[in-house]
Structure formats: C-alpha cells, structure tokens
Design a protein around this motif. Structure first.
Motif, PDB file in Angstrom:
ATOM      1  N   LYS A 277      48.234  37.900  39.824  1.00 49.36           N
ATOM      2  CA  LYS A 277      47.858  38.146  41.132  1.00 49.36           C
ATOM      3  C   LYS A 277      48.919  37.267  42.056  1.00 49.36           C
ATOM      4  O   LYS A 277      49.014  37.652  43.231  1.00 49.36           O
ATOM      5  CB  LYS A 277      46.444  38.170  41.707  1.00 49.36           C
ATOM      6  N   GLU A 278      49.636  36.345  41.733  1.00 55.04           N
ATOM      7  CA  GLU A 278      50.403  35.493  42.342  1.00 55.04           C
ATOM      8  C   GLU A 278      51.756  36.054  42.431  1.00 55.04           C
ATOM      9  O   GLU A 278      52.648  35.448  43.030  1.00 55.04           O
ATOM     10  CB  GLU A 278      50.129  34.036  41.801  1.00 55.04           C
ATOM     11  N   LEU A 279      52.253  37.143  41.803  1.00 58.57           N
ATOM     12  CA  LEU A 279      53.541  37.742  41.540  1.00 58.57           C
ATOM     13  C   LEU A 279      54.175  38.068  42.821  1.00 58.57           C
ATOM     14  O   LEU A 279      55.398  37.966  43.000  1.00 58.57           O
ATOM     15  CB  LEU A 279      53.452  38.722  40.694  1.00 58.57           C
TER      16      LEU A 279
ATOM     17  N   ASN B 226      41.208  38.831  47.151  1.00 64.09           N
ATOM     18  CA  ASN B 226      40.487  39.342  48.193  1.00 64.09           C
ATOM     19  C   ASN B 226      40.414  40.872  47.887  1.00 64.09           C
ATOM     20  O   ASN B 226      41.137  41.372  46.883  1.00 64.09           O
ATOM     21  CB  ASN B 226      41.033  39.122  49.611  1.00 64.09           C
ATOM     22  N   ASP B 227      39.510  41.682  48.730  1.00 58.63           N
ATOM     23  CA  ASP B 227      39.594  43.235  48.509  1.00 58.63           C
ATOM     24  C   ASP B 227      40.739  43.865  48.451  1.00 58.63           C
ATOM     25  O   ASP B 227      40.969  45.113  48.104  1.00 58.63           O
ATOM     26  CB  ASP B 227      38.208  43.594  49.240  1.00 58.63           C
ATOM     27  N   ARG B 228      41.663  43.439  49.399  1.00 60.58           N
ATOM     28  CA  ARG B 228      42.946  44.253  49.673  1.00 60.58           C
ATOM     29  C   ARG B 228      43.995  43.913  48.284  1.00 60.58           C
ATOM     30  O   ARG B 228      44.630  44.871  47.908  1.00 60.58           O
ATOM     31  CB  ARG B 228      43.401  43.843  50.993  1.00 60.58           C
ATOM     32  N   LYS B 229      44.050  42.638  48.081  1.00 56.28           N
ATOM     33  CA  LYS B 229      44.871  42.267  47.228  1.00 56.28           C
ATOM     34  C   LYS B 229      44.658  42.854  45.510  1.00 56.28           C
ATOM     35  O   LYS B 229      45.552  43.237  45.078  1.00 56.28           O
ATOM     36  CB  LYS B 229      45.053  40.689  46.936  1.00 56.28           C
ATOM     37  N   ASP B 230      43.519  42.634  45.192  1.00 52.26           N
ATOM     38  CA  ASP B 230      43.161  43.090  43.869  1.00 52.26           C
ATOM     39  C   ASP B 230      43.363  44.341  43.429  1.00 52.26           C
ATOM     40  O   ASP B 230      44.009  44.707  42.441  1.00 52.26           O
ATOM     41  CB  ASP B 230      41.730  42.757  43.627  1.00 52.26           C
TER      42      ASP B 230
END
Length: 428
Positions: free
Chosen positions: A111-113, A121-125
């Motif tokens: 998730k850090e790429l 958060n709900d948008r990032k995942d």
C-alpha cells in the motif's frame, strides 16, 4: 486448477476487462474500478451498504461502467476479511461473476508503493487491491455447495463443541484442585460415572462426610450401577474426611460444580449428535469408505479433511493439496549459505492440524506407516528429525487420500511398503 498459475491469471485480464477493487467492511463496502493498465474509471470510491439494495446498486454501478467503457468482463477483487465477504461473494457468484481474493499481507506490504505512506483508508485500499489483481496476485475462493457445504459447517460446529467440552473439563479440574484435591486419589478419571453421581448429590467433602459410606453406596444401588460399592465408597468418604480443600463460599461452590456437570452433559450430547450427522453426510461422498478402511484413520480425520478440501476433483495433483495445507517445503538458501528447509505454514491451519493428527495416529497404529517413519529417520542419506519425518508422513497421507478419492482405488499396504527405498538397496 491449471488456471490458478499466475501466468493464466494475467492472461485472463484483457483490454475488455474491468478490474474492481473492493474494501470489505462489516456494514459498508467501498469499490474503485480500473482497466488493465491501472487507469481508474471511478472518480471516487463507490460506497454501498451490506444489504440487498446496496448490492444491487453496486451491480448497477459496474454495469454502467462496462457499457460506458466497452468492457465485457468484470473481475471483482477483495480481501478475505473474516466472514464479512461471504454475503457479497455469494451475490457476485449468483450474478455470474467470479470474485477473487488477494492476500491481506500483500495489501499491507504494497500500500506504500504509490504514496510512500502506510496510511490505511477506504479510498486507498480498493486501489491497492485492484493493482494486485491486475498483476495476477490473487486466488479464486472456493465456496462449497451441497454435501461439502454440509460437512464443512458440521465439522466447524464439531470443533467448536469439542473446544467447549475441553474448556468445561479444565474448569472442573480447577474446581477439584480448589475444593476437593483428594478426589483424584480415589478417581483417576475425574469424570467417572459413579463419582459424578455422588457429586450431583453431595458435591463438597463436607456433604460426602455427612452421607457416609452407606449413603454413598445407596446412591449407586438406587441407580443400579455395577462395579461400584463399599470398596469404592469407603476411600471416597475417607478422602473427604481428610480433605484440605477450601471451605469458603460453599454455596457458590455447589452451584458451580452442578452447572459445570450439567454443561458437560449438554455439550457431550451435542457432540455425539454432530458426529452422527457427519457420519451420515460422509456416506454421500464417493470412496470415503475406502479411506475409513485404512487402519489408524477415523471418521474425525476424514470429515476434517473433506471439510477443509471440499470437492477434491477441483485439484489437479496432490502437490496443490500440500500447498493448501501449508506443507509446501521452503528452502533457505542464499549464495554459499544453505540453511535448513522448513514448511511454509501458509495455508489452512485446520487442514494442517488434521493431517498432522492423522500422521501421528498412523505411525502409532499402522505398521507400514511406522516402517516409513523409521526409514525417514534412519536412512543413510539425509535422515530426518522426528518432527520432519511426521510432516513427510503427513504429505504421504495427502497423496494416498488424493489417489483414493479421485480414482476410487483401494488402499494397498504392500504398495506403500514397496515405495520405501531400503538401505540395502541404496548400498547396492
């Protein structure tokens, strides 16, 4: 399951594919849509509830995106977050889609790429999930149906009930340690039938003292219990007379042991009922009787195996089962360093436990498996440690179960013996 290789997964994603990443929640889900080049079609995460109306709105949203961008195939991806994905996964399957799973560990690590930020958060995942799907880093979940679904649910209930029985037995042992520690000198089995009869009438040492040997013996005579008489009653009364158990809160102590014994009866009866139901359902699975014919293999082992594996016809070879159980061998090598290999532990924990217990039982009760175990430990080249040998036997069990359930062949002890490479043959 040949389609389960990463190359095949990547091939299934084309220019006509809509990739949907879903962040699953207990009440609300969030989704984002991408094409095969990770170009996003959704301006913001689509939020929908864990209800029929929410699922239908999600389906309409995906269909609208497909029409707008000329997509003919949809791959919805999600994390297997406990049981929250079951309803959504079943809905997508009923709609003719094939939902896929990504490893939560992979999501956490990747998730850090994009932003070099570990924020969740709900948008990032959903974006991270969709990216993993696009790279072919997903798996197809198996949702059993029919008799396999019945056996899995019954097996889960059996395990849960057995855990409750064990928990109650431990609490009973604790009660004796506090209130009547001498009881174990009379009964090696704390739950012996004659002892439980007395405990229900006279749970504490002072109660047994008041009854006396004649009173204790009368309980057994009234119940017409054989094998218990004055010879057993006198030591029990003597132990009660010299007990050093706690005498505090006798009323609460009586209620506690009475409740524990009642709970034990309830859960034991429930366990017997579940085992009977499992036995009936197993008869519907082809060739299960051939597994039960193997000395050292019982119904609990077979039901646990079927519950975790499901329809074994979906596997192409036993190595896939070995990987599913977490028994795949992982090498520890780098440059000139060559460490000790180990199993991956990446797979179904309960299946791994069932196979381990089966291996222990077979080594103890089955002569040919005991020979294999001894060979693995004593062979001249690459002898295995005891636990390594047990794992090797468990992998042998996988291959035998696979052959019997897929081909319907009978178990052949002599064939198993011929598979052992004898030290004399190695020397020759």
């Amino acid at each position: 399951m040949n389609c389960n290789t990463q190359n095949k997964k990547i091939e299934s994603i084309t220019e006509k594919t809509l990739i949907v990443g879903i962040d699953v929640g207990s009440e609300t889900h969030f989704a984002r849509a991408f094409n095969w080049r990770n170009y996003e079609y959704s301006k913001k995460a689509f939020e929908f509830s864990n209800t029929e109306a929410g699922f239908q709105s999600f389906r309409t949203w995906m269909e609208d995106l497909c029409k707008k961008h000329g997509k003919t195939n949809v791959i919805p991806g999600m994390e297997p977050t406990g049981h929250y994905w079951f309803a959504l996964g079943k809905f997508l399957q009923d709609c003719g889609l094939k939902p896929v799973h990504v490893n939560p560990y992979h999501v956490k690590k990747s998730k850090e790429l994009d932003d070099n930020n570990p924020n969740k958060n709900d948008r990032k995942d959903p974006k991270t999930i969709a990216a993993l799907v696009n790279e072919g880093r997903f798996s197809y979940p198996y949702i059993p149906v029919g008799v396999y679904a019945e056996i899995r649910d019954l097996s889960i209930m059996r395990v849960q009930t057995q855990e409750e029985v064990t928990r109650i037995k431990n609490r009973i042992a604790r009660w004796f340690s506090i209130h009547f520690p001498e009881y174990g000198t009379v009964y090696k089995d704390l739950l012996a039938v004659s002892g439980r009869m007395v405990l229900k009438v006279a749970p504490l040492p002072e109660d047994i003292r008041k009854l006396g040997a004649e009173g204790v013996n009368k309980i057994w005579r009234d119940a017409k219990l054989r094998g218990a008489g004055m010879k057993r009653a006198k030591p029990l009364v003597s132990a009660a007379e010299h007990s050093v158990g706690s005498k505090d809160a006798p009323g609460a102590a009586r209620i506690e042991i009475r409740n524990l014994l009642d709970d034990l009866d309830v859960y034991s009866a429930r366990l017997d009922e579940l085992l009977q139901s499992i036995e009936e359902k197993l008869k519907e699975v082809p060739y299960v009787d051939k597994l039960l014919a193997i000395k050292g293999i019982g119904m609990v082992t077979v039901s646990g195996f079927i519950a975790e594996v499901g329809d074994i016809g979906r596997f192409d070879n036993p190595k896939q089962l070995q990987k599913l159980a977490g028994y795949a061998i992982v090498a520890d090598e780098s440059g000139k360093h060559k460490g000790e290999s180990r199993i991956s532990h990446r797979g179904r924990k309960r299946l791994r436990y069932v196979l381990y217990e089966a291996a222990i039982s077979l080594i103890g009760k089955n002569e040919e498996f005991r020979e294999i175990h001894e060979y693995y430990r004593t062979r001249r080249e690459n002898p295995l440690k005891k636990m390594q040998s047990v794992v090797a036997v468990a992998c042998k069990v996988i291959r035998i179960f696979y052959a019997i359930l897929t081909k319907g062949v009978d178990y052949d002890p002599e064939k198993l013996r011929r598979d052992i490479k004898r030290p004399q043959a190695e020397a020759a």
